[in-house]
Scaffold this motif. Sequence first.
Motif, PDB file in Angstrom:
ATOM      1  N   PRO A   1       0.791  -1.232   0.000  1.00 50.01           N
ATOM      2  CA  PRO A   1       0.000   0.000   0.000  1.00 50.01           C
ATOM      3  C   PRO A   1       0.825   1.285   0.000  1.00 50.01           C
ATOM      4  O   PRO A   1       0.310   2.359  -0.321  1.00 50.01           O
ATOM      5  CB  PRO A   1      -0.812  -0.110   1.295  1.00 50.01           C
ATOM      6  CG  PRO A   1       0.053  -0.934   2.199  1.00 50.01           C
ATOM      7  CD  PRO A   1       0.699  -1.939   1.286  1.00 50.01           C
ATOM      8  N   PHE A   2       2.098   1.187   0.372  1.00 50.08           N
ATOM      9  CA  PHE A   2       2.923   2.388   0.491  1.00 50.08           C
ATOM     10  C   PHE A   2       3.549   2.846  -0.829  1.00 50.08           C
ATOM     11  O   PHE A   2       4.114   3.934  -0.893  1.00 50.08           O
ATOM     12  CB  PHE A   2       4.051   2.172   1.510  1.00 50.08           C
ATOM     13  CG  PHE A   2       3.654   2.453   2.927  1.00 50.08           C
ATOM     14  CD1 PHE A   2       3.514   3.764   3.377  1.00 50.08           C
ATOM     15  CD2 PHE A   2       3.420   1.417   3.815  1.00 50.08           C
ATOM     16  CE1 PHE A   2       3.153   4.031   4.684  1.00 50.08           C
ATOM     17  CE2 PHE A   2       3.063   1.679   5.135  1.00 50.08           C
ATOM     18  CZ  PHE A   2       2.927   2.984   5.567  1.00 50.08           C
ATOM     19  N   VAL A   3       3.472   2.027  -1.862  1.00 53.87           N
ATOM     20  CA  VAL A   3       4.133   2.376  -3.122  1.00 53.87           C
ATOM     21  C   VAL A   3       3.625   3.730  -3.637  1.00 53.87           C
ATOM     22  O   VAL A   3       2.438   3.914  -3.866  1.00 53.87           O
ATOM     23  CB  VAL A   3       3.913   1.289  -4.195  1.00 53.87           C
ATOM     24  CG1 VAL A   3       4.464   1.754  -5.540  1.00 53.87           C
ATOM     25  CG2 VAL A   3       4.573  -0.013  -3.773  1.00 53.87           C
ATOM     26  N   ASP A   4       4.554   4.676  -3.761  1.00 53.25           N
ATOM     27  CA  ASP A   4       4.273   6.041  -4.256  1.00 53.25           C
ATOM     28  C   ASP A   4       3.280   6.807  -3.385  1.00 53.25           C
ATOM     29  O   ASP A   4       2.670   7.777  -3.836  1.00 53.25           O
ATOM     30  CB  ASP A   4       3.768   6.003  -5.705  1.00 53.25           C
ATOM     31  CG  ASP A   4       4.828   5.489  -6.661  1.00 53.25           C
ATOM     32  OD1 ASP A   4       6.012   5.734  -6.411  1.00 53.25           O
ATOM     33  OD2 ASP A   4       4.470   4.834  -7.669  1.00 53.25           O
ATOM     34  N   LYS A   5       3.112   6.390  -2.138  1.00 55.97           N
ATOM     35  CA  LYS A   5       2.201   7.084  -1.223  1.00 55.97           C
ATOM     36  C   LYS A   5       2.981   8.166  -0.466  1.00 55.97           C
ATOM     37  O   LYS A   5       4.010   7.888   0.138  1.00 55.97           O
ATOM     38  CB  LYS A   5       1.593   6.102  -0.218  1.00 55.97           C
ATOM     39  CG  LYS A   5       0.514   6.701   0.671  1.00 55.97           C
ATOM     40  CD  LYS A   5      -0.732   7.079  -0.108  1.00 55.97           C
ATOM     41  CE  LYS A   5      -1.433   5.882  -0.696  1.00 55.97           C
ATOM     42  NZ  LYS A   5      -2.731   6.222  -1.334  1.00 55.97           N
ATOM     43  N   PRO A   6       2.522   9.414  -0.478  1.00 55.28           N
ATOM     44  CA  PRO A   6       3.208  10.478   0.255  1.00 55.28           C
ATOM     45  C   PRO A   6       3.189  10.212   1.762  1.00 55.28           C
ATOM     46  O   PRO A   6       2.145   9.856   2.314  1.00 55.28           O
ATOM     47  CB  PRO A   6       2.390  11.727  -0.081  1.00 55.28           C
ATOM     48  CG  PRO A   6       1.636  11.380  -1.321  1.00 55.28           C
ATOM     49  CD  PRO A   6       1.369   9.919  -1.247  1.00 55.28           C
ATOM     50  N   VAL A   7       4.340  10.387   2.388  1.00 56.10           N
ATOM     51  CA  VAL A   7       4.462  10.126   3.826  1.00 56.10           C
ATOM     52  C   VAL A   7       5.155  11.297   4.524  1.00 56.10           C
ATOM     53  O   VAL A   7       6.177  11.791   4.056  1.00 56.10           O
ATOM     54  CB  VAL A   7       5.258   8.829   4.105  1.00 56.10           C
ATOM     55  CG1 VAL A   7       5.429   8.623   5.609  1.00 56.10           C
ATOM     56  CG2 VAL A   7       4.573   7.623   3.483  1.00 56.10           C
ATOM     57  N   MET A   8       4.572  11.705   5.633  1.00 58.23           N
ATOM     58  CA  MET A   8       5.177  12.704   6.512  1.00 58.23           C
ATOM     59  C   MET A   8       5.598  11.998   7.792  1.00 58.23           C
ATOM     60  O   MET A   8       4.802  11.283   8.414  1.00 58.23           O
ATOM     61  CB  MET A   8       4.178  13.821   6.841  1.00 58.23           C
ATOM     62  CG  MET A   8       4.693  14.846   7.829  1.00 58.23           C
ATOM     63  SD  MET A   8       3.401  16.103   8.201  1.00 58.23           S
ATOM     64  CE  MET A   8       4.305  17.173   9.333  1.00 58.23           C
ATOM     65  N   ILE A   9       6.861  12.196   8.188  1.00 58.58           N
ATOM     66  CA  ILE A   9       7.387  11.543   9.385  1.00 58.58           C
ATOM     67  C   ILE A   9       7.475  12.552  10.529  1.00 58.58           C
ATOM     68  O   ILE A   9       7.987  13.656  10.359  1.00 58.58           O
ATOM     69  CB  ILE A   9       8.768  10.930   9.120  1.00 58.58           C
ATOM     70  CG1 ILE A   9       8.680   9.827   8.055  1.00 58.58           C
ATOM     71  CG2 ILE A   9       9.366  10.362  10.398  1.00 58.58           C
ATOM     72  CD1 ILE A   9      10.024   9.272   7.632  1.00 58.58           C
ATOM     73  N   THR A  10       6.947  12.160  11.672  1.00 57.58           N
ATOM     74  CA  THR A  10       7.062  12.956  12.884  1.00 57.58           C
ATOM     75  C   THR A  10       7.518  12.030  14.008  1.00 57.58           C
ATOM     76  O   THR A  10       7.594  10.811  13.822  1.00 57.58           O
ATOM     77  CB  THR A  10       5.716  13.594  13.280  1.00 57.58           C
ATOM     78  OG1 THR A  10       4.786  12.550  13.611  1.00 57.58           O
ATOM     79  CG2 THR A  10       5.138  14.430  12.148  1.00 57.58           C
ATOM     80  N   GLY A  11       7.794  12.603  15.154  1.00 55.22           N
ATOM     81  CA  GLY A  11       8.188  11.753  16.265  1.00 55.22           C
ATOM     82  C   GLY A  11       8.367  12.518  17.552  1.00 55.22           C
ATOM     83  O   GLY A  11       8.744  13.694  17.549  1.00 55.22           O
ATOM     84  N   ALA A  12       8.074  11.839  18.648  1.00 52.06           N
ATOM     85  CA  ALA A  12       8.226  12.417  19.979  1.00 52.06           C
ATOM     86  C   ALA A  12       9.004  11.456  20.852  1.00 52.06           C
ATOM     87  O   ALA A  12       8.860  10.235  20.739  1.00 52.06           O
ATOM     88  CB  ALA A  12       6.853  12.696  20.588  1.00 52.06           C
TER      89      ALA A  12
END
Length: 206
Positions: free
Chosen positions: A102-113
């Motif tokens: 499902p992730f192929v060419d899917k825009p992803v924003m990474i965050t973290g705490a």
Amino acid sequence: MINDMKKFIAIVGSNSNKSTNRELLKYMQRRFQDQAEIELVEIKGLPIFKKSLDQFVPKQALEIAKKIENSDGVIIATPEYDHSIPAALSSTLAWLSYGIHPFVDKPVMITGASYGSLGSSRAQSQLRQILDSPELKALIMPSSEFLLGHSLQAFDDNGNLTNAAETKQLDGLFKDFLQFVEISEQLNHAHAINKQKAEQFSWDKG
């Protein structure tokens, strides 16, 4: 118009009952509700990844995959344990690249705490590498780290960020992500072959 709003899936990268990464995503869900529809997705309950002869994928992983495929983009909030992402998140990503992609060419924003001062910086770097792997092949928004350090003290009683500079940075990064998603929709000319390559890829083949 609300019908034009983007729909994002926000993955809580922890199986902990009390997670500041979940708090961060809930805050984003509320703060940006007039800009996008954000649905939180839990990875709690997913078994540790294990290959099988019949390539079995748990129902929960299949449901998450369907949500990702039907979304305009994905936001992932990851903690940091021993300079890396949690085992539960790593296992989830393994399920989401095992016969399903499902992730192929899917825009992803990474965050973290994280509880410390570095705000999951090393985990986010590792997560970028994993999402860029041949089996996942996501489109990760560049130069977009949101590193929330000392996360136990970062939220007020209403679950809002207390630091004005961090709030302003997150606002800007989210606007950038909306634009990144728009641009990514135009970068789909190789999607079919990218999907095919992800499906055909195997580390087991010589």
